[in-house]
Design a protein around this motif. Structure first.
Motif, mmCIF file in Angstrom:
data_model
loop_
_atom_site.group_PDB
_atom_site.id
_atom_site.type_symbol
_atom_site.label_atom_id
_atom_site.label_comp_id
_atom_site.label_asym_id
_atom_site.label_seq_id
_atom_site.Cartn_x
_atom_site.Cartn_y
_atom_site.Cartn_z
ATOM 1 N N ASP A 102 2.008 2.950 -9.035
ATOM 2 C CA ASP A 102 1.889 3.393 -7.641
ATOM 3 C C ASP A 102 2.712 4.646 -7.359
ATOM 4 O OD1 ASP A 102 0.221 1.230 -6.926
ATOM 5 O OD2 ASP A 102 1.977 -0.075 -6.680
ATOM 6 N N ASP B 198 0.849 -1.177 0.000
ATOM 7 C CA ASP B 198 0.000 0.000 0.000
ATOM 8 C C ASP B 198 0.892 1.236 0.000
ATOM 9 O OD1 ASP B 198 -1.741 2.056 0.398
ATOM 10 O OD2 ASP B 198 -2.558 1.312 2.294
ATOM 11 N N PRO B 199 0.914 2.015 -1.081
ATOM 12 C CA PRO B 199 1.802 3.188 -1.133
ATOM 13 C C PRO B 199 1.559 4.168 0.007
ATOM 14 C CG PRO B 199 0.890 2.718 -3.305
ATOM 15 C CD PRO B 199 0.158 1.844 -2.332
ATOM 16 N N SER B 200 0.315 4.292 0.457
ATOM 17 C CA SER B 200 0.015 5.280 1.488
ATOM 18 C C SER B 200 0.663 4.947 2.824
ATOM 19 C CB SER B 200 -1.498 5.412 1.664
ATOM 20 O OG SER B 200 -2.058 4.197 2.136
ATOM 21 N N TRP C 147 3.367 11.561 -4.362
ATOM 22 C CA TRP C 147 3.346 13.017 -4.200
ATOM 23 C C TRP C 147 2.738 13.406 -2.847
ATOM 24 C CZ3 TRP C 147 3.184 12.286 -9.747
ATOM 25 C CH2 TRP C 147 4.141 13.063 -10.429
ATOM 26 N N ARG C 148 1.987 12.512 -2.255
ATOM 27 C CA ARG C 148 1.402 12.796 -0.947
ATOM 28 C C ARG C 148 2.271 12.143 0.132
ATOM 29 N NH1 ARG C 148 -4.831 11.549 -0.080
ATOM 30 N NH2 ARG C 148 -4.885 13.316 -1.544
ATOM 31 N N ARG D 159 1.305 8.092 -6.445
ATOM 32 C CA ARG D 159 0.754 8.309 -5.112
ATOM 33 C C ARG D 159 1.824 8.781 -4.123
ATOM 34 N NH1 ARG D 159 -2.831 3.106 -3.757
ATOM 35 N NH2 ARG D 159 -3.278 4.377 -1.899
#
Length: 356
Positions: A58, A4-6, A63-64, A61
């Motif tokens: 992925d 999960d990149p987040s 950038w956040r 994602r």
């Protein structure tokens, strides 16, 4: 396994398909790092599916920033990976911090020095490697899986299982079969030593790629000419190499060049003393003096290698004492868990600087 990149905090890129020492290091470290809560994922080809990985899609994602940290860490180990990290951080403005592990033991090119100068954290895999760096850095020597590499309960039983002579003491040399690895030095040393030591045999474990097939053929021909085909055995490549270490009484690492070199650590963790040439990190991972676990000799010297091996082969008390000290030495200094913890300290320092 997709990550999960987040929730990923650290990314370990591997932008090279061919298996190398760098790739092996990533494969071994990432599961341990995740067990320690480092939330790390790999990126790139040539890695097994069981590792948590990010895909190219992925990357958008990234950038956040993650909730827990001011930025993710991109942990590069090659120039191309440093360059990709720079593009993402400095051109695409992704919230990344860049860490680089250097294993090179030579003067860096101008391009490499430029890339290194743009990193947020630098790790050297040995003090010898660190001597070529001109920027602040940490030294973190590699560790190994000391559960996989361990002494045998019954060495004779191990030899029986591997179809090796049970009554013989055995010297071994493991790794790719090529001149760089010094396989010829080991074979020539054994050809010199074994005729006067009927209680010893030798094994060479590893494979020769197509470009080194003639080198292997010549080594086998030397052994045949010496009449030692039944005592110097070429056993090929094995995935259960840990079992072969347990069959040994002495390990020889005769490399002419090495970036770091894990085989002496694997041997010592298996309770086997080591004779090694002075390359890579061998001088830093083998204990000498009153706490002896092995000997380091001049590189590319058949005379020095053979003499050091003979000393261990002829002195049972010295060899047994070094063998008894070998595994505690690794457990105290060179476990893969210890390496993962040192990496965590580097990441924390980079994150603290990012906060500042």
């Amino acid at each position: 396994m997709l990550a999960d990149p987040s929730s990923t905090l650290v990314i370990a890129p591997n932008l090279k398909r061919r298996l190398s020492g760098v790739t092996t290091s990533i494969i071994q470290l990432v599961p341990v790092q995740n067990r320690l809560g480092q939330e790390i994922a790999v990126f790139g080809p040539g890695l097994p599916d069981h590792l948590p990985r990010l895909r190219y899609r992925d990357l958008v994602r990234l950038w956040r920033a993650p909730q827990e940290r001011p930025a993710r860490i991109w942990h590069a180990r090659r120039n191309v990976e440093m360059l990709m990290g720079l593009v993402m951080r400095d051109i695409l403005r992704m919230p990344l911090r860049l860490v680089f592990t250097s294993a090179s033991q030579r003067v860096h090119t101008g391009w490499t020095r430029f890339l290194i100068s743009r990193m947020d954290g630098i790790i050297a895999t040995s003090h010898k490697t660190a001597s070529y760096l001109k920027v602040p850095h940490r030294v973190s020597l590699h560790g190994i899986n000391a559960e996989r590499f361990s002494p045998p309960a019954d060495r004779a039983e191990v030899r029986r299982t591997l179809s090796l002579p049970e009554a013989q003491k055995i010297a071994g040399c493991f790794g790719r079969i090529r001149r760089q690895k010094g396989t010829d030095l080991f074979v020539d040393a054994m050809i010199r030593l074994l005729p006067d030591r009927p209680g010893w045999s030798a094994i060479v474990a590893g494979r020769a790629t197509a470009s080194h097939a003639s080198f292997l053929s010549e080594l086998k021909a030397r052994v045949a000419r010496a009449g030692l085909e039944d005592r110097i055995l070429f056993v090929g490549e094995h995935t259960d190499i840990n079992a072969w270490y347990r069959a040994l009484d002495l390990f020889v690492a005769p490399q002419r060049w090495e970036g770091f070199g894990l085989t002496p650590l694997e041997a010592q963790a298996s309770g086997v003393p080591v004779v090694a040439s002075d390359v890579g990190a061998f001088d830093e991972i083998i204990a000498r003096g009153t706490a002896e676990t092995g000997v380091v000799v001049e590189k590319d010297s058949l005379e020095a290698l053979a003499a050091a091996a003979a000393d261990f082969m002829d002195d049972d008390a010295r060899r047994d004492a070094a063998a008894a000290r070998a595994r505690p030495h690794v457990l105290a200094n060179f476990t893969i868990e210890g390496e993962a913890k040192r990496l965590s300290e580097t990441y924390d320092e980079v994150w603290q600087n990012a906060h500042a």
